[in-house]
Design a protein around this motif. Structure first.
Motif, mmCIF file in Angstrom:
data_model
loop_
_atom_site.group_PDB
_atom_site.id
_atom_site.type_symbol
_atom_site.label_atom_id
_atom_site.label_comp_id
_atom_site.label_asym_id
_atom_site.label_seq_id
_atom_site.Cartn_x
_atom_site.Cartn_y
_atom_site.Cartn_z
ATOM 1 N N TRP A 3 0.928 -1.199 -0.069
ATOM 2 C CA TRP A 3 0.045 0.049 0.013
ATOM 3 C C TRP A 3 0.752 1.012 0.081
ATOM 4 O O TRP A 3 1.262 1.731 1.017
ATOM 5 N N SER A 4 1.255 1.699 -1.052
ATOM 6 C CA SER A 4 2.095 2.862 -1.376
ATOM 7 C C SER A 4 1.224 4.167 -1.137
ATOM 8 O O SER A 4 1.893 5.246 -0.916
ATOM 9 N N ARG A 5 0.136 4.059 -1.364
ATOM 10 C CA ARG A 5 -0.775 5.274 -1.075
ATOM 11 C C ARG A 5 -1.920 4.931 -0.174
ATOM 12 O O ARG A 5 -2.232 3.882 -0.044
ATOM 13 N N PRO A 6 -2.608 6.069 0.213
ATOM 14 C CA PRO A 6 -3.890 5.594 1.147
ATOM 15 C C PRO A 6 -4.876 5.002 0.149
ATOM 16 O O PRO A 6 -5.186 5.017 -0.836
ATOM 17 N N VAL A 7 -5.817 4.189 1.105
ATOM 18 C CA VAL A 7 -6.701 3.336 0.386
ATOM 19 C C VAL A 7 -8.155 3.879 0.789
ATOM 20 O O VAL A 7 -8.184 4.485 2.011
ATOM 21 N N THR A 8 -9.173 3.620 0.139
ATOM 22 C CA THR A 8 -10.857 3.816 0.325
ATOM 23 C C THR A 8 -11.151 3.238 1.602
ATOM 24 O O THR A 8 -10.599 2.283 2.158
ATOM 25 N N ARG A 9 -12.095 3.705 2.337
ATOM 26 C CA ARG A 9 -12.646 3.129 3.466
ATOM 27 C C ARG A 9 -13.208 1.951 3.204
ATOM 28 O O ARG A 9 -13.093 0.895 4.103
ATOM 29 N N PHE A 10 -13.736 1.584 1.827
ATOM 30 C CA PHE A 10 -14.282 0.394 1.388
ATOM 31 C C PHE A 10 -13.112 -0.645 1.436
ATOM 32 O O PHE A 10 -13.396 -1.516 1.944
ATOM 33 N N THR A 11 -11.896 -0.243 0.903
ATOM 34 C CA THR A 11 -10.867 -1.157 1.113
ATOM 35 C C THR A 11 -10.406 -1.680 2.488
ATOM 36 O O THR A 11 -10.108 -2.662 2.789
ATOM 37 N N GLN A 12 -10.462 -0.350 3.241
ATOM 38 C CA GLN A 12 -10.084 -0.705 4.477
ATOM 39 C C GLN A 12 -10.912 -1.675 5.461
ATOM 40 O O GLN A 12 -10.516 -2.503 5.859
ATOM 41 N N GLU A 13 -12.174 -1.494 4.850
ATOM 42 C CA GLU A 13 -13.199 -2.462 5.925
ATOM 43 C C GLU A 13 -12.835 -3.904 5.183
ATOM 44 O O GLU A 13 -12.847 -4.773 6.172
ATOM 45 N N ALA A 14 -12.821 -4.040 3.987
ATOM 46 C CA ALA A 14 -12.480 -5.418 3.677
ATOM 47 C C ALA A 14 -11.035 -6.198 4.212
ATOM 48 O O ALA A 14 -11.283 -7.160 4.461
ATOM 49 N N VAL A 15 -9.967 -5.208 4.209
ATOM 50 C CA VAL A 15 -8.683 -5.526 4.651
ATOM 51 C C VAL A 15 -8.969 -5.845 6.154
ATOM 52 O O VAL A 15 -8.382 -7.041 6.691
ATOM 53 N N ILE A 16 -9.907 -5.155 6.952
ATOM 54 C CA ILE A 16 -9.886 -5.384 8.235
ATOM 55 C C ILE A 16 -10.745 -6.490 8.683
ATOM 56 O O ILE A 16 -10.254 -7.260 9.651
ATOM 57 N N ASN A 17 -11.520 -6.815 7.801
ATOM 58 C CA ASN A 17 -12.567 -7.839 8.145
ATOM 59 C C ASN A 17 -11.936 -9.380 7.677
ATOM 60 O O ASN A 17 -12.301 -10.128 8.155
ATOM 61 N N GLY A 18 -11.049 -9.238 6.854
ATOM 62 C CA GLY A 18 -10.633 -10.637 6.385
ATOM 63 C C GLY A 18 -9.072 -10.895 6.211
ATOM 64 O O GLY A 18 -8.542 -12.006 6.486
ATOM 65 N N PHE A 19 -8.271 -9.773 6.507
ATOM 66 C CA PHE A 19 -6.847 -10.083 6.287
ATOM 67 C C PHE A 19 -6.139 -10.805 7.551
ATOM 68 O O PHE A 19 -5.729 -11.976 7.281
#
Length: 144
Positions: free
Chosen positions: A22-38
């Motif tokens: 992640w070299s740049r900030p990501v959207t809240r949509f992406t953040q939620e997906a990462v937090i929920n599954g990573f």
């Protein structure tokens, strides 16, 4: 006049900025997906391969991804690995540590990654592509 943005750590323990993925900030949509599954996905793989790492826990600060390594069997507020003598005792005495180490030996000698890659190529990737193509084929301009 420029306004500065505060970058505060996600928590009290050691966090690392993940600039590899992640070299740049990501959207809240992406953040939620990462937090929920990573963390869940990482924990599943760590268990399969017998890693002494339980998972990497993601957190976002101003859209940037930070990761915290969570050691296998470690308390949530651990600030690092235990002293060497304690870790040696844990790996020799505690059954879940001994099983995890045995799993790591089996994973390396059995080359588990070969079957995982074959399953990805044979089952998972084609199914994902088919699902994505089906989603892409929906014409939303004709929907009300």
């Amino acid at each position: 006049m420029t306004q500065s943005i505060a970058f505060k750590p996600p928590g009290p323990v050691s966090w690392e900025l993940d600039t590899t993925h992640w070299s740049r900030p990501v959207t809240r949509f992406t953040q939620e997906a990462v937090i929920n599954g990573f963390a869940k996905g990482f924990a599943t793989s760590a268990e399969r391969y017998g890693l002494m790492l339980n998972h990497l826990e993601p957190a976002f600060v101003n859209g940037f991804n930070y990761l915290k390594a969570v050691g296998f069997g470690a308390p949530a507020d651990a600030k690092g690995p235990p002293p060497k003598i304690i870790l040696q005792l844990l790996t020799r005495v505690v059954p879940k540590f001994r099983r995890r180490i045995e799993t790591s030996h089996q994973a390396m000698t059995g080359k588990f990654w070969r079957e995982d890659l074959a399953r990805w190529d044979r089952d998972v990737k084609p199914a994902a592509i088919a699902k994505h193509l089906k989603l892409q084929s929906v014409d939303f301009s004709k929907r009300r």
